[in-house]
Design an enzyme around this catalytic site. Sequence first.
Site, PDB file in Angstrom:
ATOM      1  NE  ARG A   1      -4.059  -1.915   0.296  1.00 38.27           N
ATOM      2  CZ  ARG A   1      -5.245  -1.706   0.842  1.00 38.27           C
ATOM      3  NH1 ARG A   1      -5.569  -0.539   1.300  1.00 38.27           N
ATOM      4  NH2 ARG A   1      -6.117  -2.683   0.890  1.00 38.27           N
TER       5      ARG A   1
ATOM      6  NE  ARG B   1      -9.011   7.126  -4.771  1.00 38.20           N
ATOM      7  CZ  ARG B   1     -10.331   7.171  -4.783  1.00 38.20           C
ATOM      8  NH1 ARG B   1     -10.944   7.903  -5.665  1.00 38.20           N
ATOM      9  NH2 ARG B   1     -11.029   6.477  -3.914  1.00 38.20           N
TER      10      ARG B   1
ATOM     11  NE  ARG C   1      -6.653   4.578   2.010  1.00 38.62           N
ATOM     12  CZ  ARG C   1      -7.167   3.718   2.876  1.00 38.62           C
ATOM     13  NH1 ARG C   1      -8.319   3.983   3.429  1.00 38.62           N
ATOM     14  NH2 ARG C   1      -6.527   2.607   3.201  1.00 38.62           N
TER      15      ARG C   1
ATOM     16  CE1 TYR D   1     -13.136  -7.139   1.895  1.00 37.12           C
ATOM     17  CE2 TYR D   1     -11.490  -8.528   0.843  1.00 37.12           C
ATOM     18  CZ  TYR D   1     -11.814  -7.534   1.738  1.00 37.12           C
ATOM     19  OH  TYR D   1     -10.837  -6.932   2.477  1.00 37.12           O
TER      20      TYR D   1
ATOM     21  CG  ASP E   1      -8.780  -3.537  -4.314  1.00 37.26           C
ATOM     22  OD1 ASP E   1      -8.248  -2.842  -3.436  1.00 37.26           O
ATOM     23  OD2 ASP E   1      -9.544  -4.477  -4.042  1.00 37.26           O
TER      24      ASP E   1
HETATM   25  O1  1CP Z   1       0.339   0.542  -3.112  1.00 37.96           O
HETATM   26  C1  1CP Z   1      -0.535  -0.342  -3.168  1.00 37.96           C
HETATM   27  O2  1CP Z   1      -0.358  -1.438  -2.607  1.00 37.96           O
HETATM   28  C2  1CP Z   1      -1.767  -0.007  -3.933  1.00 37.96           C
HETATM   29  C3  1CP Z   1      -2.487  -1.093  -4.679  1.00 37.96           C
HETATM   30  C4  1CP Z   1      -3.480  -1.886  -3.831  1.00 37.96           C
HETATM   31  C5  1CP Z   1      -3.302  -3.195  -3.368  1.00 37.96           C
HETATM   32  C6  1CP Z   1      -2.077  -4.066  -3.478  1.00 37.96           C
HETATM   33  C7  1CP Z   1      -4.785  -1.468  -3.451  1.00 37.96           C
HETATM   34  C8  1CP Z   1      -5.396  -0.153  -3.738  1.00 37.96           C
HETATM   35  N1  1CP Z   1      -5.409  -2.523  -2.842  1.00 37.96           N
HETATM   36  C9  1CP Z   1      -4.525  -3.574  -2.765  1.00 37.96           C
HETATM   37  C10 1CP Z   1      -4.764  -4.921  -2.244  1.00 37.96           C
HETATM   38  C11 1CP Z   1      -5.923  -5.164  -1.354  1.00 37.96           C
HETATM   39  N2  1CP Z   1      -7.187  -4.668  -1.435  1.00 37.96           N
HETATM   40  C12 1CP Z   1      -5.885  -6.093  -0.295  1.00 37.96           C
HETATM   41  C13 1CP Z   1      -4.684  -6.931   0.061  1.00 37.96           C
HETATM   42  C14 1CP Z   1      -3.709  -6.149   0.856  1.00 37.96           C
HETATM   43  C15 1CP Z   1      -4.147  -5.787   2.252  1.00 37.96           C
HETATM   44  O3  1CP Z   1      -4.492  -6.697   3.018  1.00 37.96           O
HETATM   45  O4  1CP Z   1      -4.114  -4.588   2.559  1.00 37.96           O
HETATM   46  C16 1CP Z   1      -7.151  -6.104   0.309  1.00 37.96           C
HETATM   47  C17 1CP Z   1      -7.595  -6.930   1.500  1.00 37.96           C
HETATM   48  C18 1CP Z   1      -7.970  -5.208  -0.416  1.00 37.96           C
HETATM   49  C19 1CP Z   1      -9.387  -4.909  -0.196  1.00 37.96           C
HETATM   50  C20 1CP Z   1      -9.567  -3.461   0.081  1.00 37.96           C
HETATM   51  N3  1CP Z   1      -9.562  -2.504  -0.901  1.00 37.96           N
HETATM   52  C21 1CP Z   1      -9.699  -2.828   1.328  1.00 37.96           C
HETATM   53  C22 1CP Z   1      -9.696  -3.521   2.689  1.00 37.96           C
HETATM   54  C23 1CP Z   1     -11.066  -3.608   3.276  1.00 37.96           C
HETATM   55  C24 1CP Z   1     -11.125  -4.482   4.524  1.00 37.96           C
HETATM   56  O5  1CP Z   1     -11.623  -5.622   4.429  1.00 37.96           O
HETATM   57  O6  1CP Z   1     -10.646  -4.039   5.594  1.00 37.96           O
HETATM   58  C25 1CP Z   1      -9.821  -1.453   1.082  1.00 37.96           C
HETATM   59  C26 1CP Z   1     -10.015  -0.351   2.089  1.00 37.96           C
HETATM   60  C27 1CP Z   1      -9.715  -1.274  -0.336  1.00 37.96           C
HETATM   61  C28 1CP Z   1      -9.707   0.007  -1.090  1.00 37.96           C
HETATM   62  C29 1CP Z   1      -8.378   0.403  -1.599  1.00 37.96           C
HETATM   63  N4  1CP Z   1      -7.605  -0.377  -2.468  1.00 37.96           N
HETATM   64  C30 1CP Z   1      -6.457   0.308  -2.799  1.00 37.96           C
HETATM   65  C31 1CP Z   1      -6.486   1.569  -2.115  1.00 37.96           C
HETATM   66  C32 1CP Z   1      -5.421   2.641  -2.210  1.00 37.96           C
HETATM   67  C33 1CP Z   1      -7.671   1.607  -1.370  1.00 37.96           C
HETATM   68  C34 1CP Z   1      -8.133   2.751  -0.478  1.00 37.96           C
HETATM   69  C35 1CP Z   1      -9.303   3.445  -0.993  1.00 37.96           C
HETATM   70  C36 1CP Z   1      -9.151   4.690  -1.807  1.00 37.96           C
HETATM   71  O7  1CP Z   1      -8.084   5.265  -2.083  1.00 37.96           O
HETATM   72  O8  1CP Z   1     -10.254   5.143  -2.142  1.00 37.96           O
END
Ligand code: 1CP
Length: 348
Positions: free
Chosen positions: A28, A41, A32, A152, A77
């Site tokens: 990540r 964004r 953010r 999910y 994602d």
């Molecule tokens: O730098 C990076 O890693 C960005 C790319 C990335 C990756 C590798 C994003 C963008 N998401 C992910 C993987 C991801 N998504 C995982 C595996 C890694 C981890 O455990 O953190 C998971 C579980 C998700 C699902 C997800 N997407 C969540 C978690 C929800 C929960 O169950 O708690 C969330 C909040 C997202 C949204 C998301 N995905 C990525 C970003 C930057 C965001 C934040 C939202 C935004 O900017 O609007």
Amino acid sequence: MTADLTESAFLAVCRGERPTHVPVWFMRQAGRSLPEYREIRGPGSINHAIANPDLATEITLQPVRRYGVDAAILFSDIVTPVHAIGFGIDIKPGVGPVAEKPIRSAEDLSRLRVLDPDVDMPYVLETVRNLVTELDVPLIGFAGAPFTVASYLIEGGPSKNKALTKSMMLNEPALFAEILDRLADMAIASLTSQVQAGASAVQLFDSWAGCLSPHLYESHVLSASQKIFEAVASLGVPRIHFGINTGELLPLMRSAGADVVGVDWLVPLDVARARLGAESILQGNLDPVLCLAEVPQVEAEVRRIIASNDGNDRWIFNLGHGVLPETNPEVLERVVDVVHAEGHLAWA
Ligand code: 1CP
């Protein structure tokens, strides 16, 4: 022009070779916590940013420029492929992935059709192709592991105890296995297409596997992840396997077949090596919450982790989980500097 990556410290470690320095990147790292991310964004679901190759390329590059990390991770994602086939899943700001109609019975399987990456998510592949011409470090492609993505789709969104997922696992094992098998095929198609477009390594995120006992993981989850690692082996790029709360699962996760195993902050690196063998290649394991502390305290923690690595050169520095949004980027800048300057000094 595609960069020459033969000197990459990240790829050297993945191949089991001694690198010039301890490589570091952050899960990540794009996102953010960066003011430059929040600036470009835009509002709404990140699906819009992911579907815009110019924007997704820039977001992927931002942390590489700022931190000087040794690898980039594609801005996408884990639910992007499921979204791309029209299953009906969105990523709600401040929440995460939310499914309109969660999987409740075998009838819902029809929405989990085969993924054709070139047709269903061409924007992801365009982003990868853009990135490999711009980057001078390796690009990590990724997919969600079947269990974590299934959680999910079955729960309908983020969930604390995965009650519906675990219930389906026990009550309807055949349906559960079919969901995981379809998600494994989707991950294989997605990872293969990312590597063919130029990604240099792949990571499988099984973020929530740690909620399972070793028994349940082995009997209901392992084979689907194993299928993915076997299928992508022939692509010839390093494969990383990640989860949190997985201390008790590490040997099983390793048996799924990856080259590199993620370790979270609950398991010291030397303890992980005692469980996996000294020759295993590890990635981890700074607690992302500790990055909210002051710089000197974080530096001390990085040095403690370097010491716990015990002079082993088979190590990629990372967090044990993703960067928290409230993290001060200056702290991560210092972490990279300390790892690069001191990580290799204790090598045996
Ligand atoms: O730098 C990076 O890693 C960005 C790319 C990335 C990756 C590798 C994003 C963008 N998401 C992910 C993987 C991801 N998504 C995982 C595996 C890694 C981890 O455990 O953190 C998971 C579980 C998700 C699902 C997800 N997407 C969540 C978690 C929800 C929960 O169950 O708690 C969330 C909040 C997202 C949204 C998301 N995905 C990525 C970003 C930057 C965001 C934040 C939202 C935004 O900017 O609007």
